[in-house]
Design a protein around this motif. Structure first.
Motif, PDB file in Angstrom:
ATOM      1  N   ILE A 121      73.244 -17.071  17.993  1.00  0.00           N
ATOM      2  CA  ILE A 121      72.968 -16.008  17.028  1.00  0.00           C
ATOM      3  C   ILE A 121      74.237 -15.197  16.838  1.00  0.00           C
ATOM      4  CG2 ILE A 121      71.517 -14.036  16.447  1.00  0.00           C
ATOM      5  CD1 ILE A 121      69.422 -15.201  18.411  1.00  0.00           C
TER       6      ILE A 121
ATOM      7  N   ARG B 182      70.301 -24.629  10.716  1.00  0.00           N
ATOM      8  CA  ARG B 182      70.656 -23.216  10.580  1.00  0.00           C
ATOM      9  C   ARG B 182      69.549 -22.409   9.929  1.00  0.00           C
ATOM     10  NH1 ARG B 182      76.901 -22.620   8.998  1.00  0.00           N
ATOM     11  NH2 ARG B 182      77.739 -23.839  10.703  1.00  0.00           N
ATOM     12  N   GLY B 183      69.510 -21.167  10.318  1.00  0.00           N
ATOM     13  CA  GLY B 183      68.592 -20.209   9.734  1.00  0.00           C
ATOM     14  C   GLY B 183      69.233 -18.834   9.794  1.00  0.00           C
ATOM     15  N   SER B 184      68.410 -17.809   9.695  1.00  0.00           N
ATOM     16  CA  SER B 184      68.953 -16.447   9.765  1.00  0.00           C
ATOM     17  C   SER B 184      68.024 -15.542  10.557  1.00  0.00           C
ATOM     18  CB  SER B 184      69.189 -15.882   8.369  1.00  0.00           C
ATOM     19  OG  SER B 184      67.963 -15.729   7.697  1.00  0.00           O
TER      20      SER B 184
ATOM     21  N   ASP C  37      72.120 -12.036  10.714  1.00  0.00           N
ATOM     22  CA  ASP C  37      73.059 -12.962  11.359  1.00  0.00           C
ATOM     23  C   ASP C  37      72.608 -14.414  11.203  1.00  0.00           C
ATOM     24  OD1 ASP C  37      74.942 -11.173  12.316  1.00  0.00           O
ATOM     25  OD2 ASP C  37      74.245 -11.229  14.402  1.00  0.00           O
ATOM     26  N   LEU C  38      73.594 -15.308  11.194  1.00  0.00           N
ATOM     27  CA  LEU C  38      73.338 -16.737  11.204  1.00  0.00           C
ATOM     28  C   LEU C  38      72.732 -17.118  12.557  1.00  0.00           C
ATOM     29  CD1 LEU C  38      73.818 -19.604   9.915  1.00  0.00           C
ATOM     30  CD2 LEU C  38      75.974 -19.619  11.165  1.00  0.00           C
ATOM     31  N   VAL C  39      71.714 -17.985  12.521  1.00  0.00           N
ATOM     32  CA  VAL C  39      71.117 -18.554  13.733  1.00  0.00           C
ATOM     33  C   VAL C  39      71.279 -20.056  13.622  1.00  0.00           C
ATOM     34  CG1 VAL C  39      69.022 -18.799  15.135  1.00  0.00           C
ATOM     35  CG2 VAL C  39      69.432 -16.672  13.862  1.00  0.00           C
ATOM     36  N   GLU C  40      71.811 -20.678  14.681  1.00  0.00           N
ATOM     37  CA  GLU C  40      72.056 -22.121  14.644  1.00  0.00           C
ATOM     38  C   GLU C  40      71.568 -22.766  15.919  1.00  0.00           C
ATOM     39  OE1 GLU C  40      75.759 -25.217  13.841  1.00  0.00           O
ATOM     40  OE2 GLU C  40      76.180 -23.106  14.150  1.00  0.00           O
TER      41      GLU C  40
END
Length: 147
Positions: free
Chosen positions: A94, A5-7, A142-145
């Motif tokens: 996203i 995960r990132g953002s 937003d969360l990015v996975e």
């Protein structure tokens, strides 16, 4: 890589190809097209471009520059994910709905507006070029996975 995960650090668009992009706080991603009001949207494999925010920070430090969002002509700057390791065919989710699938990593390097303006470029070497598999609204932060 699944579950990493990132953002979403930033979202940037420009009305035409071959221009530096301007940051926006949110954007509509259209399935099988790309980001609404962006010159790269269309029926092809490079609908959305992604860069690792850490790469921009590295260039800024190494070159003593202050390059901001959109100045590498990227659509999305993503924090916390080594994007090149996602690989061709890999997918990024996203926010709640948007899914991007990596169609290629890097591209031919040519004397682009980025190279002429900054003297350095990242997209040809580590940019992710993606297709919009699922559309929706994305927002800065937003969360990015990796899925």
């Amino acid at each position: 890589m699944n579950g990493v995960r990132g953002s979403l650090h930033s979202i940037c668009i420009s009305p035409e190809r071959g221009q530096l992009k301007k940051e926006v706080l949110e954007a509509q991603v259209i399935e099988n097209k790309g980001i609404e009001n962006d010159g790269h949207a269309g029926d092809w494999g490079r609908q959305v471009t992604c860069l690792n925010y850490a790469s921009v920070q590295r260039v800024n430090q190494e070159k003593g520059m202050n390059i901001g969002p959109g100045q590498f002509a990227e659509n999305l700057l993503i924090e916390g994910i080594d994007l090149v390791k996602v690989g061709v065919g890999g997918k990024l989710k996203i926010g709640a709905d948007v899914i991007l699938q990596v169609s290629q990593i890097g591209k031919e390097d040519h004397p682009s507006v980025v190279t002429r303006t900054l003297g350095v470029t990242l997209l040809p070497y580590e940019g992710l070029f993606c297709r919009a598999v699922n559309g929706g609204l994305i927002k800065k932060g937003d969360l990015v996975e990796v899925i």
